[in-house]
Design a protein around this motif. Structure first.
Motif, PDB file in Angstrom:
ATOM      1  N   PRO A   2       7.885  11.351  11.202  1.00 62.19           N
ATOM      2  CA  PRO A   2       7.496  10.223  10.344  1.00 62.19           C
ATOM      3  C   PRO A   2       7.243  10.675   8.906  1.00 62.19           C
ATOM      4  CG  PRO A   2       6.265  10.196  12.403  1.00 62.19           C
ATOM      5  CD  PRO A   2       6.970  11.522  12.339  1.00 62.19           C
ATOM      6  N   ILE A   3       7.696   9.870   7.977  1.00 57.28           N
ATOM      7  CA  ILE A   3       7.555  10.175   6.554  1.00 57.28           C
ATOM      8  C   ILE A   3       6.354   9.420   6.002  1.00 57.28           C
ATOM      9  CG2 ILE A   3       8.677  10.067   4.291  1.00 57.28           C
ATOM     10  CD1 ILE A   3      11.376   9.903   5.922  1.00 57.28           C
ATOM     11  N   ALA A   4       5.380  10.142   5.517  1.00 61.69           N
ATOM     12  CA  ALA A   4       4.209   9.530   4.883  1.00 61.69           C
ATOM     13  C   ALA A   4       4.396   9.574   3.374  1.00 61.69           C
ATOM     14  CB  ALA A   4       2.933  10.270   5.277  1.00 61.69           C
ATOM     15  N   ALA A   5       4.182   8.444   2.718  1.00 57.82           N
ATOM     16  CA  ALA A   5       4.326   8.381   1.266  1.00 57.82           C
ATOM     17  C   ALA A   5       3.177   7.564   0.687  1.00 57.82           C
ATOM     18  CB  ALA A   5       5.665   7.754   0.878  1.00 57.82           C
ATOM     19  N   LEU A   6       2.660   8.011  -0.438  1.00 53.18           N
ATOM     20  CA  LEU A   6       1.570   7.311  -1.116  1.00 53.18           C
ATOM     21  C   LEU A   6       1.849   7.287  -2.616  1.00 53.18           C
ATOM     22  CD1 LEU A   6      -1.538   8.795   0.745  1.00 53.18           C
ATOM     23  CD2 LEU A   6      -0.761   6.419   0.838  1.00 53.18           C
ATOM     24  N   THR A   7       1.198   6.357  -3.298  1.00 50.17           N
ATOM     25  CA  THR A   7       1.337   6.291  -4.753  1.00 50.17           C
ATOM     26  C   THR A   7       0.326   7.202  -5.427  1.00 50.17           C
ATOM     27  OG1 THR A   7      -0.194   4.424  -4.923  1.00 50.17           O
ATOM     28  CG2 THR A   7       2.157   3.910  -4.683  1.00 50.17           C
ATOM     29  N   THR A   8       0.672   7.634  -6.622  1.00 47.12           N
ATOM     30  CA  THR A   8      -0.234   8.433  -7.433  1.00 47.12           C
ATOM     31  C   THR A   8       0.033   8.115  -8.894  1.00 47.12           C
ATOM     32  OG1 THR A   8      -1.091  10.664  -7.845  1.00 47.12           O
ATOM     33  CG2 THR A   8       1.305  10.442  -7.629  1.00 47.12           C
ATOM     34  N   TYR A   9      -1.003   8.229  -9.705  1.00 42.91           N
ATOM     35  CA  TYR A   9      -0.858   7.847 -11.112  1.00 42.91           C
ATOM     36  C   TYR A   9      -1.504   8.855 -12.067  1.00 42.91           C
ATOM     37  CZ  TYR A   9      -0.454   3.578  -8.348  1.00 42.91           C
ATOM     38  OH  TYR A   9      -0.123   2.665  -7.372  1.00 42.91           O
ATOM     39  N   ASP A  10      -2.118   9.913 -11.526  1.00 42.46           N
ATOM     40  CA  ASP A  10      -2.832  10.847 -12.385  1.00 42.46           C
ATOM     41  C   ASP A  10      -2.885  12.235 -11.750  1.00 42.46           C
ATOM     42  OD1 ASP A  10      -5.028  10.900 -10.485  1.00 42.46           O
ATOM     43  OD2 ASP A  10      -5.684   8.991 -11.313  1.00 42.46           O
ATOM     44  N   TYR A  11      -3.444  13.167 -12.494  1.00 46.71           N
ATOM     45  CA  TYR A  11      -3.498  14.571 -12.066  1.00 46.71           C
ATOM     46  C   TYR A  11      -4.389  14.794 -10.841  1.00 46.71           C
ATOM     47  CZ  TYR A  11      -4.819  19.512 -12.262  1.00 46.71           C
ATOM     48  OH  TYR A  11      -5.096  20.818 -11.937  1.00 46.71           O
ATOM     49  N   PRO A  12      -5.661  14.361 -10.851  1.00 47.47           N
ATOM     50  CA  PRO A  12      -6.499  14.684  -9.689  1.00 47.47           C
ATOM     51  C   PRO A  12      -6.028  14.026  -8.400  1.00 47.47           C
ATOM     52  CG  PRO A  12      -7.679  13.226 -11.192  1.00 47.47           C
ATOM     53  CD  PRO A  12      -6.444  13.682 -11.897  1.00 47.47           C
ATOM     54  N   THR A  13      -5.576  12.774  -8.483  1.00 49.91           N
ATOM     55  CA  THR A  13      -5.090  12.109  -7.270  1.00 49.91           C
ATOM     56  C   THR A  13      -3.878  12.841  -6.716  1.00 49.91           C
ATOM     57  OG1 THR A  13      -5.881   9.977  -8.082  1.00 49.91           O
ATOM     58  CG2 THR A  13      -4.281   9.936  -6.292  1.00 49.91           C
ATOM     59  N   THR A  14      -2.980  13.265  -7.595  1.00 51.82           N
ATOM     60  CA  THR A  14      -1.798  13.996  -7.143  1.00 51.82           C
ATOM     61  C   THR A  14      -2.198  15.287  -6.447  1.00 51.82           C
ATOM     62  OG1 THR A  14      -0.547  13.069  -8.989  1.00 51.82           O
ATOM     63  CG2 THR A  14       0.405  14.977  -7.872  1.00 51.82           C
ATOM     64  N   LEU A  25      -5.057  15.992  -4.934  1.00 50.91           N
ATOM     65  CA  LEU A  25      -5.743  15.710  -3.677  1.00 50.91           C
ATOM     66  C   LEU A  25      -4.767  15.263  -2.591  1.00 50.91           C
ATOM     67  CD1 LEU A  25      -8.858  13.863  -5.125  1.00 50.91           C
ATOM     68  CD2 LEU A  25      -8.863  16.096  -3.973  1.00 50.91           C
ATOM     69  N   LEU A  26      -3.840  14.378  -2.929  1.00 56.19           N
ATOM     70  CA  LEU A  26      -2.880  13.906  -1.939  1.00 56.19           C
ATOM     71  C   LEU A  26      -1.918  15.016  -1.542  1.00 56.19           C
ATOM     72  CD1 LEU A  26      -2.048  10.327  -3.311  1.00 56.19           C
ATOM     73  CD2 LEU A  26      -3.715  10.980  -1.559  1.00 56.19           C
ATOM     74  N   ASP A  27      -1.571  15.871  -2.483  1.00 53.55           N
ATOM     75  CA  ASP A  27      -0.696  16.991  -2.169  1.00 53.55           C
ATOM     76  C   ASP A  27      -1.398  17.975  -1.237  1.00 53.55           C
ATOM     77  OD1 ASP A  27       1.942  18.155  -2.649  1.00 53.55           O
ATOM     78  OD2 ASP A  27       0.858  19.772  -3.662  1.00 53.55           O
ATOM     79  N   GLU A  28      -2.680  18.217  -1.474  1.00 56.52           N
ATOM     80  CA  GLU A  28      -3.445  19.094  -0.592  1.00 56.52           C
ATOM     81  C   GLU A  28      -3.566  18.511   0.808  1.00 56.52           C
ATOM     82  OE1 GLU A  28      -7.151  19.939  -2.521  1.00 56.52           O
ATOM     83  OE2 GLU A  28      -6.198  20.995  -4.205  1.00 56.52           O
ATOM     84  N   ALA A  29      -3.475  17.177   0.911  1.00 58.33           N
ATOM     85  CA  ALA A  29      -3.502  16.527   2.224  1.00 58.33           C
ATOM     86  C   ALA A  29      -2.172  16.674   2.956  1.00 58.33           C
ATOM     87  CB  ALA A  29      -3.837  15.046   2.069  1.00 58.33           C
ATOM     88  N   GLY A  30      -1.133  17.142   2.254  1.00 61.95           N
ATOM     89  CA  GLY A  30       0.157  17.363   2.886  1.00 61.95           C
ATOM     90  C   GLY A  30       1.096  16.184   2.853  1.00 61.95           C
ATOM     91  N   ILE A  31       0.826  15.178   2.019  1.00 58.69           N
ATOM     92  CA  ILE A  31       1.718  14.025   1.907  1.00 58.69           C
ATOM     93  C   ILE A  31       3.041  14.499   1.288  1.00 58.69           C
ATOM     94  CG2 ILE A  31       2.033  11.718   0.944  1.00 58.69           C
ATOM     95  CD1 ILE A  31      -0.217  11.945   3.030  1.00 58.69           C
ATOM     96  N   PRO A  32       4.186  14.277   1.945  1.00 51.45           N
ATOM     97  CA  PRO A  32       5.436  14.864   1.447  1.00 51.45           C
ATOM     98  C   PRO A  32       6.101  14.110   0.304  1.00 51.45           C
ATOM     99  CG  PRO A  32       5.836  13.734   3.513  1.00 51.45           C
ATOM    100  CD  PRO A  32       4.352  13.682   3.284  1.00 51.45           C
ATOM    101  N   ARG A  35       3.614  20.224  -4.300  1.00 51.09           N
ATOM    102  CA  ARG A  35       4.642  20.606  -3.329  1.00 51.09           C
ATOM    103  C   ARG A  35       5.439  19.384  -2.925  1.00 51.09           C
ATOM    104  NH1 ARG A  35       4.283  20.095   2.324  1.00 51.09           N
ATOM    105  NH2 ARG A  35       5.836  21.340   3.458  1.00 51.09           N
ATOM    106  N   ALA A  36       4.792  18.220  -2.899  1.00 50.29           N
ATOM    107  CA  ALA A  36       5.439  16.962  -2.535  1.00 50.29           C
ATOM    108  C   ALA A  36       6.560  16.632  -3.508  1.00 50.29           C
ATOM    109  CB  ALA A  36       4.410  15.830  -2.542  1.00 50.29           C
TER     110      ALA A  36
END
Length: 266
Positions: A20-32, A34-41, A80-81
């Motif tokens: 399954p492909i998980a995808a989320l939106t991001t708009y700034d540096y810290p969110t990117t 944090l979501l990248d550290e969560a492994g969202i591809p 990494r995403a």
């Protein structure tokens, strides 16, 4: 794979692996980060920033300059995403304009671009792909067309819509898109498209049978407590937590012993 950079080919291959492909939106540096550290591809700098960041009523007022600004911020996290960026409304009306706009987003740090439409924008899609720029499609409900369509409507309810969606998905896959977002498509039609095309489908409000799912991060995290969507139930209530944390901090300040306002020394 922990340190491997995610590419469009990796996203495409997830369908074949049944991952399954998980995808989320991001708009700034810290969110990117944090979501990248969560492994969202897959992370999308979406034009949804118009509503959830800029306070606009819809996405149609987002400019290419807005997108460049937020893409630069997100790209500084060096995720990494795979970092994808939306082409905002009326920045891809012609193939030449589409390619120029896509290149601007890549120069800002995006690694792929997304636009809304199927066969109606196929020349634009081909221009982007033939220039070597990875392309993510978007079918179903098209937020940039909200004024034309008079609101947000579920797609695929009629046989003509079903046939149109299938043909559009097939055309985008043939033009070289590495995946397609299906927004507010009836679950049965979304499942049919997913079975029919060789590239992944990433659903939002389109049922459980797509190859992946994408959400606006603010909806997932409860950062907009005054907005609730049927297809995006929050898994946290960070908006209320922010309000309560700020309130507690203010109360702590108010209950401190008052500082002396008398000037002078010993």
């Amino acid at each position: 794979m922990a340190d491997t950079k995610i590419t469009p080919d990796h996203i495409r291959s997830m369908k074949q692996r049944g991952e399954p492909i998980a995808a989320l939106t991001t708009y700034d540096y810290p969110t990117t980060r944090l979501l990248d550290e969560a492994g969202i591809p897959l992370l999308l700098v979406g034009d949804s920033l118009g509503m959830v960041v800029l306070g606009l009523p819809d996405t149609t007022g987002v400019t290419l300059e807005d997108m460049e600004h937020h893409v630069r911020a997100a790209a500084r996290a060096r995720p990494r995403a795979l970092l994808v960026a939306d082409l905002p409304a009326h920045t891809y009306d012609t193939p030449e304009q589409a390619l120029a706009s896509a290149r601007r987003l890549l120069d800002a740090g995006a690694e792929a671009v997304k636009a809304e439409g199927g066969r109606d924008i196929l020349p634009q899609v081909r221009a982007i792909v033939q220039a070597g720029i990875p392309y993510l499609g978007h079918l179903g409900m098209l937020p940039q067309s909200v004024h034309i369509e008079g609101g947000y409507h579920i797609k695929g309810r009629t046989e003509s819509e079903r046939q149109r969606l299938l043909a559009d998905a097939e055309a985008l896959a043939g033009a070289g898109a590495f995946a397609i977002v299906l927004e507010l498509v009836t679950p049965a039609v979304a499942a049919e498209i997913t079975r029919h095309i060789p590239i992944p489908t990433i659903g939002i409000g389109s049922g459980p049978d797509c190859d992946g799912q994408i959400l606006v991060t603010h909806d997932l995290m409860g950062l907009l407590p005054w907005v609730r969507l049927r297809h995006a139930r929050p898994m946290a209530e960070l908006g209320r937590l922010m309000t309560e944390t700020a309130r507690q901090w203010q109360q702590q300040l108010q209950h401190r012993a008052p500082r002396s306002s008398t000037p002078g020394g010993s």
